[in-house]
Design an enzyme around this catalytic site. Structure first.
Site, PDB file in Angstrom:
ATOM      1  N   TYR A 115      27.778  41.262  33.415  1.00 46.99           N
ATOM      2  CA  TYR A 115      26.625  41.337  34.133  1.00 46.99           C
ATOM      3  C   TYR A 115      26.666  42.550  35.207  1.00 46.99           C
ATOM      4  CZ  TYR A 115      22.374  40.391  37.129  1.00 46.99           C
ATOM      5  OH  TYR A 115      21.394  40.325  37.830  1.00 46.99           O
ATOM      6  N   ASP A 187      31.330  32.885  32.882  1.00 48.33           N
ATOM      7  CA  ASP A 187      29.975  32.685  33.010  1.00 48.33           C
ATOM      8  C   ASP A 187      29.483  32.169  31.823  1.00 48.33           C
ATOM      9  OD1 ASP A 187      27.252  33.344  33.165  1.00 48.33           O
ATOM     10  OD2 ASP A 187      27.499  35.429  34.294  1.00 48.33           O
TER      11      ASP A 187
END
Length: 396
Positions: A115, A187
């Site tokens: 991200y 994540d």
């Protein structure tokens, strides 16, 4: 949550509904929102006990809150960790965790596709504070192992990775890290704990942007950190120092969203796979990336470490930037907006979204081409989604 009489663990849908049983006042079927910044003590002794207890649920909301406590109990049960903590955003969870676990002189290994804000944390922020970072291609385990040093303290992972759905072999990385005393963070936002359980694969800390599938309705911003009690004791002081505090209202919205996570994810998994299969057969589509497709280069790994493949599908159209923009603008059911995991289908033209924040070289290195689209599939009827996408593809 206590085990049933035969000591068999509850299934995830049951954990979502009863994982917070016994916390707070159970006379209310729907738990109350504890909208208070501070909580009273009966006397000095109780006040001292409250002030001295890490993550006390009813002392001061920056430290903890009864509504936070309920959500954390459910998330820890889902991820299979001893405990969990909440933050005001996914980046709050990631930044707080990383900054708590490293210091000047340490070395960190991070995968190449993350991200965007996570990538900036490793590319720009940590080096400013004397932490060295090595970026590796996450599909190359040999390169990752070669990057490890005596001073390596942390490996940061994300799987599936945003936005190209590249996978990381979580169990293999954990097997490299644990004997060396290196901590691992994963994540798990794109997968959700319904589809993937990194801790069961050996990962030490699991983080989420709870804004996405966990909340599920595009109406809150939140983050979560799931880990052992020992690691939580290391991370929590950084959390209260940085102050990434989730509001009680957003915690309650997250609690409400979690109740339906299993049924929402079942529908999203089915919709995303069916739409990915359909898109792959369309002549206007150059390529589709989805871990559930046999054509995905890491499909075998997806089958091994995931129970479902999530709501996100990526595709490249036959054409360039203009044709792709026209396709996105022609959709009626898919909303042109960032985020994922909510009840409505969302779509982004990646080159348009990231173009103002990344150079062309940076976008190319992460697989973002002018014709690249990221699709977050929602709960609409699959036949309606296919009809809408078919009509829009005629504009390419």
């Amino acid at each position: 949550m206590s085990l049933p009489d035969d000591a068999t663990p509850w299934h995830d849908p049951t954990r979502l509904l009863h994982g917070d049983a016994g916390l707070g006042d159970d006379s209310a079927v729907s738990p109350p929102i504890h909208y208070s910044a501070t909580f009273k003590a009966r006397d000095a002794a109780e006040f001292a006990e409250m002030a001295g207890t890490p993550r006390h649920a009813a002392y001061y909301t920056r430290y903890g809150n009864p509504t936070h406590e309920r959500v954390a109990a459910i998330l820890a049960a889902l991820e299979g960790t001893e405990t969990a903590m909440l933050t005001a955003s996914g980046m709050g969870a990631i930044s707080t965790t990383v900054l708590a676990l490293v210091q000047a002189g340490d070395h960190v290994v991070a995968q190449g596709r993350h991200y965007m804000s996570t990538a900036k944390l490793f590319d720009e922020v940590l080096p400013r504070f004397g932490v060295q970072v090595t970026i590796v291609e996450q599909t190359d385990l040999a390169a990752l192992e070669a990057a490890l040093r005596p001073e390596t303290r942390l490996i940061m992972l994300e799987s599936p990775a945003n936005p190209t759905l590249v996978l990381t072999d979580l169990a293999a990385v954990a097997a490299l890290a644990r004997p060396r005393g290196i901590l691992t963070i994963a994540d798990n936002t794109f997968a959700s704990p319904i589809n993937q359980k990194p801790h069961a694969l050996g990962i030490d800390v699991v983080v989420h942007s709870a804004t996405k599938s966990l909340g599920g309705h595009h109406d809150l911003t939140a983050g979560a950190v799931c880990c052992s009690q020992a690691l939580a004791e290391r991370i929590w002081p950084m959390h209260i120092t940085l102050g990434s505090v989730l509001s009680p209202m957003d915690a309650w919205l997250l609690l409400r969203g979690l109740r339906t996570l299993a049924v929402r994810m079942e529908r999203m998994n089915a919709n995303a796979l069916a739409l990915a299969q359909w898109l792959e057969a369309q002549p206007q589509v150059e390529r589709v990336w989805y871990p559930g497709l046999p054509s995905h280069p890491q499909h075998a790994l997806a089958q091994r470490q995931m129970q479902g493949h999530g709501p996100v599908v990526a595709l490249a159209l036959r054409g360039g930037y203009e044709q792709t923009s026209r396709f996105v603008a022609s959709l009626q059911l898919a909303t042109h907006a960032v985020s994922l995991g909510g009840v409505e289908t969302l779509i982004v033209h990646a080159a348009a979204m990231w173009g103002g924040l990344m150079s062309e070289a940076q976008m190319a290195s992460t697989g973002i081409q002018p014709n690249f689209v990221r699709l977050a599939v929602g709960l609409e009827h699959i036949d309606d989604l296919k009809r809408d996408f078919g009509r829009a593809l005629q504009q390419v």
